[in-house]
Design a protein around this motif. Structure first.
Motif, short mmCIF file in Angstrom:
data_model
loop_
_atom_site.label_atom_id
_atom_site.label_comp_id
_atom_site.label_asym_id
_atom_site.label_seq_id
_atom_site.Cartn_x
_atom_site.Cartn_y
_atom_site.Cartn_z
N LEU A 114 0.85 -1.19 0.00
CA LEU A 114 0.00 0.00 0.00
C LEU A 114 0.89 1.25 0.00
CD1 LEU A 114 -2.90 1.18 0.10
CD2 LEU A 114 -2.69 1.21 2.60
N ALA A 115 1.95 1.21 0.80
CA ALA A 115 2.89 2.35 0.85
C ALA A 115 3.51 2.58 -0.53
CB ALA A 115 3.99 2.07 1.87
N ARG A 116 3.83 1.50 -1.20
CA ARG A 116 4.43 1.59 -2.53
C ARG A 116 3.45 2.24 -3.52
NH1 ARG A 116 5.57 -2.54 -6.67
NH2 ARG A 116 7.41 -1.79 -7.76
N LEU A 117 2.22 1.77 -3.48
CA LEU A 117 1.19 2.30 -4.38
C LEU A 117 0.96 3.79 -4.13
CD1 LEU A 117 -1.19 1.35 -6.40
CD2 LEU A 117 -2.63 1.40 -4.36
N MET A 118 1.02 4.20 -2.85
CA MET A 118 0.71 5.57 -2.48
C MET A 118 1.94 6.49 -2.47
SD MET A 118 -2.52 5.52 -2.18
CE MET A 118 -2.63 7.23 -1.69
N GLY A 119 3.12 5.90 -2.60
CA GLY A 119 4.35 6.71 -2.58
C GLY A 119 4.73 7.19 -1.18
N TRP A 120 4.36 6.43 -0.14
CA TRP A 120 4.71 6.80 1.23
C TRP A 120 6.05 6.19 1.60
CZ3 TRP A 120 -0.57 4.57 3.20
CH2 TRP A 120 -1.62 5.41 2.78
N ILE A 143 0.56 17.14 2.48
CA ILE A 143 -0.70 17.08 1.73
C ILE A 143 -1.86 17.37 2.69
CG2 ILE A 143 -0.98 14.56 2.05
CD1 ILE A 143 -1.99 14.48 -0.89
N SER A 144 -2.91 18.00 2.20
CA SER A 144 -4.09 18.22 3.05
C SER A 144 -4.84 16.90 3.19
CB SER A 144 -5.01 19.26 2.39
OG SER A 144 -5.54 18.72 1.20
N GLN A 151 -6.37 11.25 -3.39
CA GLN A 151 -5.30 10.36 -3.89
C GLN A 151 -5.62 8.89 -3.62
OE1 GLN A 151 -1.31 10.74 -2.22
NE2 GLN A 151 -0.92 12.38 -3.69
N LEU A 152 -6.12 8.60 -2.41
CA LEU A 152 -6.49 7.22 -2.08
C LEU A 152 -7.59 6.73 -3.01
CD1 LEU A 152 -6.46 7.48 1.82
CD2 LEU A 152 -5.24 5.72 0.54
N GLU A 154 -8.33 7.74 -5.98
CA GLU A 154 -7.85 7.58 -7.36
C GLU A 154 -7.01 6.30 -7.51
OE1 GLU A 154 -4.69 10.17 -8.70
OE2 GLU A 154 -4.43 8.45 -10.04
N ARG A 155 -6.08 6.08 -6.57
CA ARG A 155 -5.17 4.92 -6.73
C ARG A 155 -5.85 3.60 -6.39
NH1 ARG A 155 0.51 7.82 -5.36
NH2 ARG A 155 -0.01 9.60 -6.63
N LEU A 156 -6.79 3.61 -5.45
CA LEU A 156 -7.50 2.37 -5.10
C LEU A 156 -8.75 2.17 -5.96
CD1 LEU A 156 -7.15 2.54 -1.21
CD2 LEU A 156 -5.92 1.03 -2.75
N GLN A 157 -9.05 3.17 -6.77
CA GLN A 157 -10.16 3.09 -7.73
C GLN A 157 -11.49 2.79 -7.06
OE1 GLN A 157 -8.32 0.18 -10.19
NE2 GLN A 157 -7.55 1.71 -11.60
N ARG A 158 -11.76 3.49 -5.95
CA ARG A 158 -13.06 3.35 -5.29
C ARG A 158 -13.20 4.47 -4.26
NH1 ARG A 158 -14.30 -0.82 -1.32
NH2 ARG A 158 -14.81 1.02 -0.09
N PRO A 159 -14.46 4.85 -3.93
CA PRO A 159 -14.65 5.89 -2.92
C PRO A 159 -14.31 5.37 -1.52
CG PRO A 159 -16.77 5.03 -3.64
CD PRO A 159 -15.73 4.36 -4.49
#
Ligand SMILES: [Zn+2]
Length: 252
Positions: A114-120, A143-144, A151-152, A154-159
């Motif tokens: 998850l960190a990798r996907l989010m760039g953390w 980030i706010s 961002q979450l 968009e990357r996880l493709q769900r609300p």
């Protein structure tokens, strides 16, 4: 190429430190099938829908994060449980499941992926002495909380299923994929700005509001797609196997 089931199991059990991690279910081989494995289907949960797809593509093994035989689960093999196990046995398909070992692994873990996907960036877990600790600490560039929410999504493709904002910018984060909402007070005590997990409980929202921490429930399924997927890709390269990740969508 094909690999002997026992060779694959030895490799996975060692890679994932299975012997060092106490869990609520057996990790490794849960249902025995063919002795040799060439084609693997990976997925989050060994649901009937995933098994049916595995049968239709002719898989020799199904590799999942959520298998069967959980502590406190009713033991009789009846109903839904009978149908799932019957499907595996009828088609001689191995079921391999790794739960906590596949949450906490430094490379293939759901938290690491998850960190990798989010760039953390990652700074290790909240308890370095506990090999099963699933609360990860790290950071993101300023980030706010609204920005991180977007961002979450968009990357996880769900609300998101639940969100509590915090004024100002976030940089220090804690996260635990899946049903990790119980960690929110620990995360708040560690002084992070935001906590991300899969699920939410009623009291989680009060904990976030009263302790001034941003909270993001991004989906149990959605946050746990990436560990087993990464592990499958690794096995494909390492042993020249045919591996495919099948996403059976789950809004929870
Ligand atoms: Zn889970």
């Amino acid at each position: 190429m094909a690999i002997a089931r026992n060779e694959l199991l030895d490799y996975l059990n060692q890679q994932l430190n299975v012997g060092r991690i106490n869990d609520f279910c057996p990790n490794g081989l849960q249902v025995e099938g063919k002795e040799n494995i060439q084609q693997i289907v990976t997925g989050v949960t060994a649901s009937q829908a995933l098994l049916d797809q595995a049968v239709s593509v002719g898989a020799d093994a199904v590799l999942v994060h959520h298998g069967y035989f959980w502590k406190n689960e009713a033991a009789p093999v009846t109903g839904m449980k009978q149908r799932r196990i019957k499907t595996l046995l009828q088609h001689n398909i191995n079921l391999l499941a790794y739960h906590l070992p596949l949450d906490v692994h430094a490379q293939f873990g759901n938290n690491a992926q998850l960190a990798r996907l989010m760039g953390w960036s990652t700074q290790g877990t909240a308890d370095p002495n506990d090999p099963a600790c699933a609360l990860m600490l790290g950071g993101c560039s300023e980030i706010s909380s609204d920005g991180l929410k977007a961002q979450l999504e968009e990357r996880l493709q769900r609300p998101l299923t639940c969100y509590v904002a915090k004024p100002g910018k976030l940089t220090r984060l804690a996260w635990c994929t899946g049903g990790g909402q119980g960690f929110i007070d620990k995360a708040a005590a560690l002084g992070v700005d935001g906590f991300i997990t899969g699920e939410v409980s009623e009291q989680t929202v009060h904990s976030a509001r009263e302790q001034g921490i941003a909270f993001f429930a991004a989906g149990h399924h959605a946050t746990e797609r990436y560990g087993v997927k990464a592990l499958g890709q690794h096995l494909q390269q390492q042993f020249d196997l045919q591996v495919q990740f099948i996403d059976i969508d789950n809004p929870a």
